[in-house]
Scaffold this motif. Structure first.
Motif, PDB file in Angstrom:
ATOM      1  N   LEU A  51       0.860  -1.186   0.000  1.00  0.00           N
ATOM      2  CA  LEU A  51       0.000   0.000   0.000  1.00  0.00           C
ATOM      3  C   LEU A  51       0.892   1.230   0.000  1.00  0.00           C
ATOM      4  N   LYS A  69      17.040   8.911  15.116  1.00  0.00           N
ATOM      5  CA  LYS A  69      16.872   7.555  14.592  1.00  0.00           C
ATOM      6  C   LYS A  69      17.834   6.651  15.355  1.00  0.00           C
ATOM      7  N   VAL A  70      17.414   5.454  15.593  1.00  0.00           N
ATOM      8  CA  VAL A  70      18.250   4.574  16.436  1.00  0.00           C
ATOM      9  C   VAL A  70      18.246   3.149  15.890  1.00  0.00           C
ATOM     10  N   ALA A  92      10.751   6.212  12.214  1.00  0.00           N
ATOM     11  CA  ALA A  92      11.472   7.307  12.864  1.00  0.00           C
ATOM     12  C   ALA A  92      10.449   8.291  13.445  1.00  0.00           C
TER      13      ALA A  92
HETATM   14  N1  COA Z   1       3.997   3.843   1.646  1.00  0.00           N
HETATM   15  C1  COA Z   1       4.633   5.018   1.473  1.00  0.00           C
HETATM   16  N2  COA Z   1       5.620   5.450   2.270  1.00  0.00           N
HETATM   17  C2  COA Z   1       5.982   4.635   3.277  1.00  0.00           C
HETATM   18  C3  COA Z   1       5.365   3.409   3.533  1.00  0.00           C
HETATM   19  C4  COA Z   1       4.322   3.002   2.647  1.00  0.00           C
HETATM   20  N3  COA Z   1       3.700   1.848   2.790  1.00  0.00           N
HETATM   21  N4  COA Z   1       5.940   2.834   4.601  1.00  0.00           N
HETATM   22  C5  COA Z   1       6.882   3.678   5.014  1.00  0.00           C
HETATM   23  N5  COA Z   1       6.914   4.776   4.218  1.00  0.00           N
HETATM   24  C6  COA Z   1       7.788   5.928   4.323  1.00  0.00           C
HETATM   25  C7  COA Z   1       7.428   6.753   5.527  1.00  0.00           C
HETATM   26  O1  COA Z   1       6.327   7.598   5.268  1.00  0.00           O
HETATM   27  C8  COA Z   1       8.732   7.505   5.752  1.00  0.00           C
HETATM   28  O2  COA Z   1       8.832   8.571   4.830  1.00  0.00           O
HETATM   29  P1  COA Z   1       9.043  10.134   5.299  1.00  0.00           P
HETATM   30  O3  COA Z   1      10.300  10.181   6.106  1.00  0.00           O
HETATM   31  O4  COA Z   1       9.139  10.842   3.977  1.00  0.00           O
HETATM   32  O5  COA Z   1       7.888  10.560   6.085  1.00  0.00           O
HETATM   33  C9  COA Z   1       9.745   6.419   5.397  1.00  0.00           C
HETATM   34  O6  COA Z   1       9.102   5.498   4.558  1.00  0.00           O
HETATM   35  C10 COA Z   1      10.210   5.602   6.611  1.00  0.00           C
HETATM   36  O7  COA Z   1      11.014   6.370   7.294  1.00  0.00           O
HETATM   37  P2  COA Z   1      11.974   5.924   8.483  1.00  0.00           P
HETATM   38  O8  COA Z   1      11.261   5.254   9.582  1.00  0.00           O
HETATM   39  O9  COA Z   1      12.680   7.199   8.809  1.00  0.00           O
HETATM   40  O10 COA Z   1      12.956   4.858   7.822  1.00  0.00           O
HETATM   41  P3  COA Z   1      14.548   4.879   7.790  1.00  0.00           P
HETATM   42  O11 COA Z   1      14.931   3.682   7.005  1.00  0.00           O
HETATM   43  O12 COA Z   1      15.087   6.173   7.321  1.00  0.00           O
HETATM   44  O13 COA Z   1      14.981   4.713   9.323  1.00  0.00           O
HETATM   45  C11 COA Z   1      15.067   3.565  11.430  1.00  0.00           C
HETATM   46  C12 COA Z   1      14.996   3.436   9.910  1.00  0.00           C
HETATM   47  C13 COA Z   1      14.949   2.159  12.006  1.00  0.00           C
HETATM   48  C14 COA Z   1      16.405   4.183  11.836  1.00  0.00           C
HETATM   49  C15 COA Z   1      13.913   4.438  11.948  1.00  0.00           C
HETATM   50  O14 COA Z   1      12.710   3.944  11.427  1.00  0.00           O
HETATM   51  C16 COA Z   1      13.824   4.513  13.450  1.00  0.00           C
HETATM   52  O15 COA Z   1      14.605   5.208  14.104  1.00  0.00           O
HETATM   53  N6  COA Z   1      12.848   3.818  14.055  1.00  0.00           N
HETATM   54  C17 COA Z   1      12.587   3.855  15.467  1.00  0.00           C
HETATM   55  C18 COA Z   1      13.600   3.071  16.258  1.00  0.00           C
HETATM   56  C19 COA Z   1      13.695   1.646  15.821  1.00  0.00           C
HETATM   57  O16 COA Z   1      12.762   0.900  15.776  1.00  0.00           O
HETATM   58  N7  COA Z   1      14.940   1.257  15.568  1.00  0.00           N
HETATM   59  C20 COA Z   1      15.300  -0.122  15.417  1.00  0.00           C
HETATM   60  C21 COA Z   1      15.123  -0.638  14.091  1.00  0.00           C
HETATM   61  S1  COA Z   1      15.440  -2.363  14.170  1.00  0.00           S
END
Ligand code: COA
Length: 486
Positions: A130, A194-195, A156
């Protein structure tokens, strides 16, 4: 601008279902305005059903009927939703069309097949693709919010809000929704960061307390930041669902990775406070080394009141895992002395009591090691167990993978997968007598998109075709190795 959702703030109360309306208190004296919770009125007990007569394990699973909107990726969130799926929840994993969870393609060992990284964290789930940034994709997402019980995410900070899914919006669509998040940090100076795993291990106190005194901080192989926080979140979700029985409304659940790691390191915060009373006598720094202001790294010393250390066993020169963990538990001190041929230590004043032994632990472990080096780790284990001396072999992943008892208990399972074939995984480590777990393979990217749109949301074939041509949903991404090679 990024909107921040403060987890600490109280969720808006829209529909308290179990309480009488609050009476106007305008004329009441100030002191009486705060309604006092009466034990009777605040707790509506969940009906106690008569025990079911079905055989154990035949009465469904613990979380049957719970539907989870799984917005997780990488490790921490997927660990949580996999546990809930094993317990019987219907977990619908929302992924980006054509891309999916980034781990599908990370650390690949079989070309064009989902990686073990992904498959081992996403068992028992369904996948829908989606584009949540597409207007129609957003509509589907909101429709899913209305029919799910829990939304789990570990994006994030700010991502969910940017998708338009603030807690307020979710609560408006579905007041019963539990919104559960993993974030790196809780509210505070780092809340927007981010972590990943090792960052959490460092920020949560694990790294500063792991390793040897003369070496740098170390991270551990156990994924206490990611999987550990996923575990914490799963507990929070189950508790929120339980509370919802009384309140009728969902709530936010936050598990911050720093908090989760610190919780797992609580014995080190204990020791930090004990430092004020003097040297930590069970630490290897005692009696000759120095203690500073912070809890030092304690090598392989036992975290509890029973001194322990890792000792070499026969074959250590060539086998990196020919070691045993040995604990000099006080009640079996006499047996230890007999086994290692030091019977005189049983009554000798330098060794007879735990206090007397503390400053001599290094010498004691060196002496025990002279004995363990004459046995392989399993022989040593057999002999020591006869005397109830606590010990454990250092088992490699190779040994664990082929350990028959772990296969028999379902802790290590073999799973078949259409594009990668058979692989080993860790099954559900939590065993319940009336909620038996089966491990089903992870979904292919978008494998259940149509099924979910049809059966969960009631879309017609025509509507689905329109959605597909709009780009809001993806197709099923089934790249079999043969096709990919062609
Ligand atoms: N359709 C469209 N966009 C989507 C989507 C979908 N189905 N699913 C995700 N996305 C987009 C989001 O909207 C976001 O875009 P935006 O930044 O433009 O708003 C992006 O994908 C996801 O972003 P993010 O979570 O920042 O991913 P990342 O790969 O840059 O960072 C982490 C990864 C793990 C560092 C981060 O998600 C984080 O810090 N998470 C919290 C802590 C955590 O769980 N860490 C451990 C991971 S094991």
């Amino acid at each position: 601008m990024r909107t921040r959702t403060r987890i600490g703030s109280k969720p808006p109360v829209r529909r308290p279902t179990t309480k009488k309306p609050v009476r106007k208190a305008a004329k009441a004296p100030a002191a009486k305005r705060v309604a006092k919770p009466s034990p009777k009125s605040t707790v509506t007990r969940v009906a106690t059903a008569r025990p079911i007569t079905k055989s154990w394990g035949e009465a469904g699973k613990a979380l049957d009927g719970v539907r989870i909107l799984d917005f997780t990726h990488v490790q921490s969130g997927p660990t949580c939703t996999q546990l809930l799926a094993w317990m019987g929840a219907d977990v619908i994993k929302v992924e980006r069309p054509g891309i999916g969870d980034i781990t599908r393609g990370q650390l690949r060992d079989v070309p064009n097949a989902d990686s073990l990284y992904f498959t081992m964290l996403n068992h028992n789930k369904r996948s829908i693709t989606l584009d949540t940034k597409h207007a129609k994709g957003r509509e589907i997402l909101e429709a899913l919010v209305k029919v799910c019980d829990v939304l789990v995410e570990n994006f994030a900070p700010g991502v969910l809000d940017r998708m338009g899914l603030t807690f307020e919006r979710i609560h408006q669509l579905n007041p019963r929704m539990v919104v559960a998040s993993v974030k790196g940090f809780g509210p505070g100076p780092y809340e927007d960061c981010k972590v990943y795993e090792n960052v959490a291990q460092c920020a949560g106190g694990a790294a500063s307390t792991t390793g040897f005194d003369d070496g740098p901080p170390l991270v551990t192989g156990a994924q206490i930041g990611d999987s550990g926080t996923g575990l914490h979140l799963a507990l929070g979700i189950v508790c929120a669902l339980y509370q919802r029985h009384r309140t009728g409304r969902g709530q936010k659940v936050l598990a911050a990775m720093q908090d989760g790691v610190l919780n797992l390191c609580r014995v080190k915060l204990r020791d930090q406070q004990r430092l004020a009373a003097g040297a930590l006598k069970e630490y290897p720094q005692y009696p000759h080394g120095k203690f500073g202001a912070a809890v030092p790294r304690s090598g392989n010393a036992s975290g509890g009141g029973q001194p322990g250390w890792i000792l070499k066993c026969k074959g250590w020169e060539t086998d990196p895992n020919a070691y045993i963990y040995f604990i000099t538990q006080a009640p079996v001190w006499g047996e230890i002395c007999k086994v290692i041929g030091k019977e005189e230590w049983i009554t000798h004043p330098d060794y007879a009591t735990p206090e007397a032994r503390l400053p001599r632990l290094k010498h004691i472990f060196d002496t025990v090691e002279q004995w363990t080096m004459t046995k392989d780790k399993f022989e040593a284990m057999d002999i020591l167990n006869k005397y109830d001396i606590p010990c454990g072999p250092i088992l490699s992943m190779e040994e664990l993978a082929s350990e028959p008892s772990l296969r028999a208990s379902g802790t290590v399972v073999e799973v078949d997968h259409p594009t990668r074939g058979k692989y080993l995984s860790v099954g559900n480590p939590i065993k319940m007598s009336d909620s038996l777990s089966e491990v089903k393979r992870s979904p292919l990217l978008g494998e259940h998109t149509e099924e979910i749109l049809q059966k969960v949301l009631g879309f017609s074939a025509k509507q689905i075709a329109e959605l597909r041509s709009s780009g809001a949903i993806g197709g099923i991404d089934v790249k079999r190795p043969k096709e990919a090679a062609a």
